[in-house]
Design a protein around this motif. Structure first.
Motif, mmCIF file in Angstrom:
data_model
loop_
_atom_site.group_PDB
_atom_site.id
_atom_site.type_symbol
_atom_site.label_atom_id
_atom_site.label_comp_id
_atom_site.label_asym_id
_atom_site.label_seq_id
_atom_site.Cartn_x
_atom_site.Cartn_y
_atom_site.Cartn_z
ATOM 1 N N THR B 141 0.830 -1.206 0.000
ATOM 2 C CA THR B 141 0.000 0.000 0.000
ATOM 3 C C THR B 141 0.865 1.257 0.000
ATOM 4 O O THR B 141 0.388 2.343 -0.324
ATOM 5 N N GLY B 142 2.153 1.108 0.398
ATOM 6 C CA GLY B 142 3.074 2.235 0.383
ATOM 7 C C GLY B 142 2.938 3.178 1.558
ATOM 8 O O GLY B 142 3.576 4.222 1.610
ATOM 9 N N GLU B 143 2.111 2.827 2.531
ATOM 10 C CA GLU B 143 1.981 3.718 3.691
ATOM 11 C C GLU B 143 1.488 2.962 4.919
ATOM 12 O O GLU B 143 0.969 1.856 4.812
ATOM 13 N N ALA B 144 1.681 3.620 6.065
ATOM 14 C CA ALA B 144 1.179 3.058 7.316
ATOM 15 C C ALA B 144 0.749 4.195 8.213
ATOM 16 O O ALA B 144 1.381 5.250 8.229
ATOM 17 N N GLU B 145 -0.341 3.951 8.952
ATOM 18 C CA GLU B 145 -0.769 4.952 9.929
ATOM 19 C C GLU B 145 0.317 5.063 10.998
ATOM 20 O O GLU B 145 0.987 4.072 11.316
ATOM 21 N N THR B 146 0.450 6.253 11.568
ATOM 22 C CA THR B 146 1.500 6.480 12.555
ATOM 23 C C THR B 146 1.391 5.504 13.733
ATOM 24 O O THR B 146 2.389 4.963 14.191
ATOM 25 N N LEU B 197 13.250 4.039 8.717
ATOM 26 C CA LEU B 197 12.136 4.906 8.301
ATOM 27 C C LEU B 197 11.443 5.532 9.507
ATOM 28 O O LEU B 197 11.036 6.688 9.471
ATOM 29 N N TYR B 198 11.338 4.756 10.583
ATOM 30 C CA TYR B 198 10.668 5.242 11.790
ATOM 31 C C TYR B 198 11.420 6.438 12.369
ATOM 32 O O TYR B 198 10.825 7.459 12.698
ATOM 33 N N VAL B 199 12.737 6.312 12.461
ATOM 34 C CA VAL B 199 13.542 7.385 13.052
ATOM 35 C C VAL B 199 13.580 8.603 12.127
ATOM 36 O O VAL B 199 13.424 9.740 12.574
ATOM 37 N N THR B 200 13.754 8.350 10.802
ATOM 38 C CA THR B 200 13.924 9.489 9.895
ATOM 39 C C THR B 200 12.595 10.166 9.529
ATOM 40 O O THR B 200 12.585 11.317 9.150
ATOM 41 N N LYS B 201 11.484 9.453 9.637
ATOM 42 C CA LYS B 201 10.193 10.053 9.255
ATOM 43 C C LYS B 201 9.239 10.234 10.420
ATOM 44 O O LYS B 201 8.870 11.345 10.771
ATOM 45 N N VAL B 202 8.840 9.099 11.028
ATOM 46 C CA VAL B 202 7.762 9.166 12.024
ATOM 47 C C VAL B 202 8.142 10.031 13.222
ATOM 48 O O VAL B 202 7.355 10.860 13.674
ATOM 49 N N LEU B 203 9.360 9.866 13.716
ATOM 50 C CA LEU B 203 9.769 10.642 14.891
ATOM 51 C C LEU B 203 9.901 12.129 14.572
ATOM 52 O O LEU B 203 9.926 12.956 15.460
ATOM 53 N N LYS B 204 9.991 12.457 13.287
ATOM 54 C CA LYS B 204 10.032 13.877 12.904
ATOM 55 C C LYS B 204 8.645 14.378 12.521
ATOM 56 O O LYS B 204 8.505 15.427 11.887
ATOM 57 N N LEU B 208 4.471 7.729 7.700
ATOM 58 C CA LEU B 208 5.336 6.791 6.995
ATOM 59 C C LEU B 208 4.732 6.451 5.641
ATOM 60 O O LEU B 208 3.675 5.837 5.550
ATOM 61 N N SER B 209 5.368 6.949 4.583
ATOM 62 C CA SER B 209 4.920 6.569 3.253
ATOM 63 C C SER B 209 6.139 6.246 2.399
ATOM 64 O O SER B 209 7.188 6.878 2.527
#
Lengths: 10, 211
Positions: B141-146, B197-204, B208-209
């Protein structure tokens, strides 16, 4: 006993 | 019991609670792989059969029971109560690709050829790959809810902390279990890409896509 030891873990 | 082990168990429990809360609050299991959750329910069922044969500690018994309950309630919410929100289409990982090799391997490589021991080994091998349908779904799907990424983070953290636990036990008790350690390393590797991906995207604060 190694089997008992590891089974203490979840 | 050392600090890594207890923090690992707490992370594991937290992951399962996050998932349950996400589904319950949103009344939806969108983005969640039902197949991964069924695999986890099988993992706990085949591993914790010793609830009936051995007693280790109150902690051990209670945690095993709680893990089993969480796994079964999650499966019920996905395939029962909130099945209309379940994304069956994208949960298309072929389970036989995991179950057949894992079953074969647990018969070949185990500590003793007894039913409980083979089932325990099966559960360890299966746990190391059980998250793959979920990761496959996210890549599809290329994405996930936070909140789903928080779930995956704590699940991955649990595996990483268990590795630290085994290093600690090897150093202090000279104890190690090859089957658990090798599987633990394998499953932790599966999470590396996600951790990045979690550290570079979600935590900022970003969703996540995938590109």
């Amino acid at each position: 006993n190694i089997i008992l030891k590891k089974k203490d873990e979840l | 019991m050392n600090i890594f082990r207890i923090l690992g168990d707490v992370s594991h429990l937290l992951a399962m609670i996050i998932l349950l809360v996400k589904i319950w609050r949103s009344k939806s299991c969108a983005g969640i792989s039902g197949k991964s959750q069924v695999l986890f329910a099988i993992v706990f069922t085949s591993r914790y059969l010793d609830l009936f044969t051995n007693f280790f500690s109150i902690y051990n018994t209670v945690m095993k029971f709680v893990f089993l309950m969480c796994a079964y309630i999650t499966v019920y919410l996905i395939y029962g109560k909130f099945r209309k929100t379940f994304d069956n289409e994208n949960d298309s990982f072929r389970l036989e690709f995991l179950l057949i090799p894992v079953t074969g391997l647990s018969f070949l490589e185990n500590q003793s050829f007894t039913p409980l021991e083979i089932l325990w080994t099966f559960s360890i091998y299966l746990e190391s790959v059980a998250i793959l349908p979920q990761l496959f779904m996210i890549s599809k799907t290329g994405e996930a809810e936070t909140i789903t990424t928080h779930y995956l983070f704590f699940l991955g953290l649990y595996h990483a902390l268990y590795l630290a636990n085994w290093i600690w036990r090897y150093q202090t008790e000279n104890y190690y279990d090859q089957i658990a350690v090798v599987s633990g390393v394998v499953q932790t590797i599966f999470y590396c890409d996600f951790f990045y991906l979690y550290v570079t995207k979600v935590l900022k604060g970003k969703k996540l896509s995938l590109p």
